[in-house]
Design a protein around this motif. Structure first.
Motif, PDB file in Angstrom:
ATOM      1  N   VAL A   1       2.092  12.579   6.342  1.00  0.00           N
ATOM      2  CA  VAL A   1       0.626  12.514   6.420  1.00  0.00           C
ATOM      3  C   VAL A   1       0.007  13.894   6.241  1.00  0.00           C
ATOM      4  CG1 VAL A   1       0.633  10.422   7.821  1.00  0.00           C
ATOM      5  CG2 VAL A   1       0.616  12.640   8.966  1.00  0.00           C
ATOM      6  N   THR A   2       0.689  14.943   6.711  1.00  0.00           N
ATOM      7  CA  THR A   2       0.162  16.295   6.506  1.00  0.00           C
ATOM      8  C   THR A   2       0.192  16.654   5.025  1.00  0.00           C
ATOM      9  OG1 THR A   2       0.912  16.965   8.708  1.00  0.00           O
ATOM     10  CG2 THR A   2       0.416  18.717   7.144  1.00  0.00           C
ATOM     11  N   PHE A   3       1.283  16.279   4.333  1.00  0.00           N
ATOM     12  CA  PHE A   3       1.367  16.498   2.885  1.00  0.00           C
ATOM     13  C   PHE A   3       0.222  15.778   2.176  1.00  0.00           C
ATOM     14  CE2 PHE A   3       2.785  15.497  -1.390  1.00  0.00           C
ATOM     15  CZ  PHE A   3       3.376  16.682  -1.821  1.00  0.00           C
ATOM     16  N   ASN A   4      -0.027  14.531   2.576  1.00  0.00           N
ATOM     17  CA  ASN A   4      -1.133  13.767   1.982  1.00  0.00           C
ATOM     18  C   ASN A   4      -2.480  14.414   2.272  1.00  0.00           C
ATOM     19  OD1 ASN A   4       0.720  11.883   1.078  1.00  0.00           O
ATOM     20  ND2 ASN A   4       0.302  10.387   2.695  1.00  0.00           N
ATOM     21  N   ASP A   5      -2.658  14.852   3.515  1.00  0.00           N
ATOM     22  CA  ASP A   5      -3.932  15.472   3.904  1.00  0.00           C
ATOM     23  C   ASP A   5      -4.217  16.718   3.082  1.00  0.00           C
ATOM     24  OD1 ASP A   5      -4.196  13.522   5.787  1.00  0.00           O
ATOM     25  OD2 ASP A   5      -3.785  14.793   7.523  1.00  0.00           O
ATOM     26  N   LEU A   6      -3.202  17.563   2.934  1.00  0.00           N
ATOM     27  CA  LEU A   6      -3.388  18.794   2.162  1.00  0.00           C
ATOM     28  C   LEU A   6      -3.663  18.477   0.698  1.00  0.00           C
ATOM     29  CD1 LEU A   6      -0.576  21.014   3.753  1.00  0.00           C
ATOM     30  CD2 LEU A   6      -3.027  21.090   4.203  1.00  0.00           C
ATOM     31  N   GLY A   7      -3.037  17.392   0.204  1.00  0.00           N
ATOM     32  CA  GLY A   7      -3.311  16.969  -1.165  1.00  0.00           C
ATOM     33  C   GLY A   7      -4.739  16.508  -1.331  1.00  0.00           C
ATOM     34  N   SER A   8      -5.263  15.787  -0.326  1.00  0.00           N
ATOM     35  CA  SER A   8      -6.637  15.296  -0.407  1.00  0.00           C
ATOM     36  C   SER A   8      -7.641  16.445  -0.383  1.00  0.00           C
ATOM     37  CB  SER A   8      -6.928  14.330   0.745  1.00  0.00           C
ATOM     38  OG  SER A   8      -7.020  15.021   1.988  1.00  0.00           O
ATOM     39  N   LEU A   9      -7.221  17.587   0.150  1.00  0.00           N
ATOM     40  CA  LEU A   9      -8.087  18.769   0.169  1.00  0.00           C
ATOM     41  C   LEU A   9      -7.964  19.593  -1.112  1.00  0.00           C
ATOM     42  CD1 LEU A   9      -7.562  19.977   3.857  1.00  0.00           C
ATOM     43  CD2 LEU A   9      -9.471  18.662   2.924  1.00  0.00           C
ATOM     44  N   GLY A  10      -7.079  19.130  -2.019  1.00  0.00           N
ATOM     45  CA  GLY A  10      -6.933  19.818  -3.301  1.00  0.00           C
ATOM     46  C   GLY A  10      -5.937  20.950  -3.313  1.00  0.00           C
ATOM     47  N   LEU A  11      -5.137  21.100  -2.243  1.00  0.00           N
ATOM     48  CA  LEU A  11      -4.214  22.242  -2.177  1.00  0.00           C
ATOM     49  C   LEU A  11      -3.156  22.173  -3.273  1.00  0.00           C
ATOM     50  CD1 LEU A  11      -3.162  24.758  -0.702  1.00  0.00           C
ATOM     51  CD2 LEU A  11      -1.790  23.255   0.738  1.00  0.00           C
ATOM     52  N   TRP A  12      -2.541  20.993  -3.445  1.00  0.00           N
ATOM     53  CA  TRP A  12      -1.446  20.911  -4.423  1.00  0.00           C
ATOM     54  C   TRP A  12      -1.958  21.058  -5.848  1.00  0.00           C
ATOM     55  CZ3 TRP A  12       1.485  22.083  -0.942  1.00  0.00           C
ATOM     56  CH2 TRP A  12       1.628  21.376   0.260  1.00  0.00           C
TER      57      TRP A  12
ATOM     58  N   PRO B   1      -3.639  14.489  11.038  1.00  0.00           N
ATOM     59  CA  PRO B   1      -4.561  15.352  11.781  1.00  0.00           C
ATOM     60  C   PRO B   1      -5.506  16.170  10.911  1.00  0.00           C
ATOM     61  CG  PRO B   1      -2.332  15.511  12.670  1.00  0.00           C
ATOM     62  CD  PRO B   1      -2.237  14.707  11.415  1.00  0.00           C
ATOM     63  N   VAL B   2      -5.024  16.652   9.754  1.00  0.00           N
ATOM     64  CA  VAL B   2      -5.890  17.472   8.904  1.00  0.00           C
ATOM     65  C   VAL B   2      -7.062  16.646   8.386  1.00  0.00           C
ATOM     66  CG1 VAL B   2      -6.006  18.852   6.790  1.00  0.00           C
ATOM     67  CG2 VAL B   2      -3.972  18.979   8.239  1.00  0.00           C
ATOM     68  N   LYS B   3      -6.776  15.413   7.959  1.00  0.00           N
ATOM     69  CA  LYS B   3      -7.843  14.538   7.470  1.00  0.00           C
ATOM     70  C   LYS B   3      -8.782  14.148   8.607  1.00  0.00           C
ATOM     71  CE  LYS B   3      -9.654  12.242   4.017  1.00  0.00           C
ATOM     72  NZ  LYS B   3     -10.175  12.964   2.835  1.00  0.00           N
ATOM     73  N   ILE B   4      -8.226  13.892   9.783  1.00  0.00           N
ATOM     74  CA  ILE B   4      -9.066  13.563  10.941  1.00  0.00           C
ATOM     75  C   ILE B   4      -9.996  14.728  11.252  1.00  0.00           C
ATOM     76  CG2 ILE B   4      -9.051  13.093  13.428  1.00  0.00           C
ATOM     77  CD1 ILE B   4      -6.447  11.570  13.009  1.00  0.00           C
ATOM     78  N   ALA B   5      -9.471  15.960  11.149  1.00  0.00           N
ATOM     79  CA  ALA B   5     -10.303  17.143  11.388  1.00  0.00           C
ATOM     80  C   ALA B   5     -11.440  17.215  10.371  1.00  0.00           C
ATOM     81  CB  ALA B   5      -9.445  18.403  11.320  1.00  0.00           C
ATOM     82  N   GLU B   6     -11.115  16.953   9.092  1.00  0.00           N
ATOM     83  CA  GLU B   6     -12.142  16.991   8.047  1.00  0.00           C
ATOM     84  C   GLU B   6     -13.234  15.961   8.321  1.00  0.00           C
ATOM     85  OE1 GLU B   6     -12.563  16.526   3.180  1.00  0.00           O
ATOM     86  OE2 GLU B   6     -10.850  15.636   4.241  1.00  0.00           O
ATOM     87  N   ILE B   7     -12.836  14.723   8.651  1.00  0.00           N
ATOM     88  CA  ILE B   7     -13.815  13.665   8.895  1.00  0.00           C
ATOM     89  C   ILE B   7     -14.590  13.938  10.188  1.00  0.00           C
ATOM     90  CG2 ILE B   7     -14.131  11.186   9.229  1.00  0.00           C
ATOM     91  CD1 ILE B   7     -11.603  10.736   7.615  1.00  0.00           C
TER      92      ILE B   7
ATOM     93  N   ARG C   1       0.859  -1.186   0.000  1.00  0.00           N
ATOM     94  CA  ARG C   1       0.000   0.000   0.000  1.00  0.00           C
ATOM     95  C   ARG C   1       0.889   1.227   0.000  1.00  0.00           C
ATOM     96  NH1 ARG C   1      -5.453   1.509   2.069  1.00  0.00           N
ATOM     97  NH2 ARG C   1      -5.874  -0.721   2.101  1.00  0.00           N
ATOM     98  N   SER C   2       0.529   2.221  -0.775  1.00  0.00           N
ATOM     99  CA  SER C   2       1.344   3.431  -0.912  1.00  0.00           C
ATOM    100  C   SER C   2       1.203   4.316   0.324  1.00  0.00           C
ATOM    101  CB  SER C   2       0.910   4.213  -2.152  1.00  0.00           C
ATOM    102  OG  SER C   2       1.522   5.490  -2.180  1.00  0.00           O
ATOM    103  N   ILE C   3       2.303   4.991   0.673  1.00  0.00           N
ATOM    104  CA  ILE C   3       2.246   5.926   1.797  1.00  0.00           C
ATOM    105  C   ILE C   3       1.338   7.115   1.478  1.00  0.00           C
ATOM    106  CG2 ILE C   3       4.517   5.306   2.685  1.00  0.00           C
ATOM    107  CD1 ILE C   3       5.608   7.855   1.397  1.00  0.00           C
ATOM    108  N   LYS C   4       0.954   7.246   0.209  1.00  0.00           N
ATOM    109  CA  LYS C   4       0.007   8.312  -0.160  1.00  0.00           C
ATOM    110  C   LYS C   4      -1.356   8.087   0.490  1.00  0.00           C
ATOM    111  CE  LYS C   4       2.131   9.332  -4.648  1.00  0.00           C
ATOM    112  NZ  LYS C   4       1.933   9.346  -6.127  1.00  0.00           N
ATOM    113  N   ASP C   5      -1.612   6.853   0.916  1.00  0.00           N
ATOM    114  CA  ASP C   5      -2.897   6.540   1.548  1.00  0.00           C
ATOM    115  C   ASP C   5      -2.916   6.868   3.039  1.00  0.00           C
ATOM    116  OD1 ASP C   5      -3.870   5.584  -0.857  1.00  0.00           O
ATOM    117  OD2 ASP C   5      -3.283   3.510  -0.453  1.00  0.00           O
ATOM    118  N   MET C   6      -1.752   7.256   3.595  1.00  0.00           N
ATOM    119  CA  MET C   6      -1.706   7.600   5.020  1.00  0.00           C
ATOM    120  C   MET C   6      -2.373   8.947   5.266  1.00  0.00           C
ATOM    121  SD  MET C   6       2.104   6.526   6.310  1.00  0.00           S
ATOM    122  CE  MET C   6       2.593   4.819   6.482  1.00  0.00           C
ATOM    123  N   ASN C   7      -3.131   9.022   6.346  1.00  0.00           N
ATOM    124  CA  ASN C   7      -3.798  10.267   6.722  1.00  0.00           C
ATOM    125  C   ASN C   7      -3.323  10.736   8.078  1.00  0.00           C
ATOM    126  OD1 ASN C   7      -6.659   8.769   5.277  1.00  0.00           O
ATOM    127  ND2 ASN C   7      -5.475  10.394   4.337  1.00  0.00           N
TER     128      ASN C   7
END
Length: 377
Positions: free
Chosen positions: A358-369, A277-283, A269-275
């Motif tokens: 995980v913070t980089f991933n979280d911000l990516g999931s929010l569309g920042l990058w 605090p930002v993702k936890i806050a969103e959920i 499994r890719s580390i891109k799937d790790m979430n």
């Protein structure tokens, strides 16, 4: 489709999730430390500059820090928030020294350290037991109510009415156990034990990954084998039966979490799937929008994950301390100070690196990058 919760609502929900869990975890350390006769100098929820604080009659300073991403209990004799011994604790008068953390036998120190994660698990069991007592527990049999055409189940020859009794050695008792066993394993060949018409057979199938949308319109992925459930069934649960139900559900989540961690460590499994605090806050915000029951269930889920993560054998975490105490119990002496110091540095670097990922991933999931890329392009 539900409207995505606003920023302020999400932050409040995040604090409503994280605050109690940090308190529960640290209170586990604190109360067992008290039972073991260890003085607590500080009990902090959050890090950094304190917002408010008070000192109780036992001399413990209780405070709330401005960065609510954790907490700590600093016992007498500790140099810092992660229980590194203070070099001066041995020079204290005998009476004071007897109440310091480093002066305790290894079994007491182990109990105090293990108490944090254990309390997180107990808290989750209590919540899940409460849900079971109030609403009952699913007992829908693991029988195929339908087969999706072209799915892994269809290809493997499963038919409506087939009963799934085991997946890769894991017993399947109710239909809900099936998605728990396969949702995180796309593309992995699985051995499934099936009972049909009084006969038993083994079939091999491979779950496929599907994209679905949550109630807020966000896409997520999970693996399926293409079984539709039979009509749902709920069984009432008595107050005496509820803890056992909560314990079983907690163990299922712990097992699944361990399997996912194993996938990360083995590269499946890719580390891109790790979430993080930002993702936890969103959920947290989304769970709160769905109602108080959804939010409380999410708190139980995060409590289990918090307990699990803290038991990992990294020196900054409770599991790392327990690893050193196991060494001390076996060898009858602590690990050399230099080894502990370098292990602590490695653990600190590992935790910081993981938080950055995980913070980089979280911000990516929010569309920042993607947004930045569009601006640059």
């Amino acid at each position: 489709m539900l409207e995505t919760p606003g920023f302020a609502f999400t932050i409040v929900a995040f604090l409503a999730v994280l605050g109690p869990l940090v308190f529960v975890h640290e209170y586990g350390h604190y109360i067992v430390g008290r039972w073991c006769g260890v003085k607590s100098d500080t009990f902090s929820i959050g890090f950094g500059r304190k917002i408010v604080s008070w000192t109780d009659k036992r001399g413990t300073e209780w405070k709330i820090g401005w960065l609510p991403l954790g907490g700590y209990v600093q016992f007498a004799g500790d140099r810092d928030a992660v229980s590194q011994p203070d070099a001066e604790w041995q020079q204290l008068p005998a009476e004071q020294k007897s109440h310091t953390f480093p002066a305790q036998p290894v079994w007491k120190r182990s109990l105090i350290v293990a108490a944090g994660p254990v309390t997180n698990f107990l808290f989750a069991i209590l919540i899940l037991a409460g849900f079971a007592w109030v609403g009952g527990t699913p007992v829908t049999p693991p029988v195929a109510g339908g087969i999706e055409a072209g799915s892994a189940a269809d290809t493997a020859g499963l038919r409506t009415g087939d009963r799934i009794v085991e997946i890769d050695g894991r017993p399947i008792e109710v239909f809900g156990d099936i998605p728990m066993a396969v949702a995180h394993r796309p593309g992995e060949a699985m051995q499934v034990r099936v009972v049909s018409g009084g006969s038993e057979r083994m079939v091999a199938l491979t779950p496929r990954l599907v994209k679905e949308k949550d109630p807020f319109g966000k896409e997520y992925e999970r693996a399926i084998i293409g079984l539709a459930p039979p009509p749902a069934q709920l069984q009432p649960v008595t107050l005496l039966e509820a803890p056992a139900v909560g314990l079983r559900q907690t163990w299922q989540i712990v097992r699944q979490t361990g399997e996912v961690l194993g996938q990360f460590l083995t590269g499946r499994r890719s580390i891109k799937d790790m979430n993080g605090p930002v993702k936890i806050a969103e959920i947290s915000g989304q769970a709160a929008t769905l109602g108080i029951a959804s939010l409380i269930f999410f708190i139980a889920l995060i409590s289990i994950n918090l307990g699990f993560i803290n038991l990992l054998p990294l020196p900054m975490l409770d599991g790392g301390h327990l690893l050193f105490y196991a060494y001390e119990a076996i060898r009858r002496r602590p690990a050399p100070p230099q080894v502990q110091e370098w292990a602590f540095r490695f653990g600190f670097a590992a935790v910081v690196s993981l938080m950055l990922v995980v913070t980089f991933n979280d911000l990516g999931s929010l569309g920042l990058w993607d947004g930045i890329a569009r601006l640059i392009g």
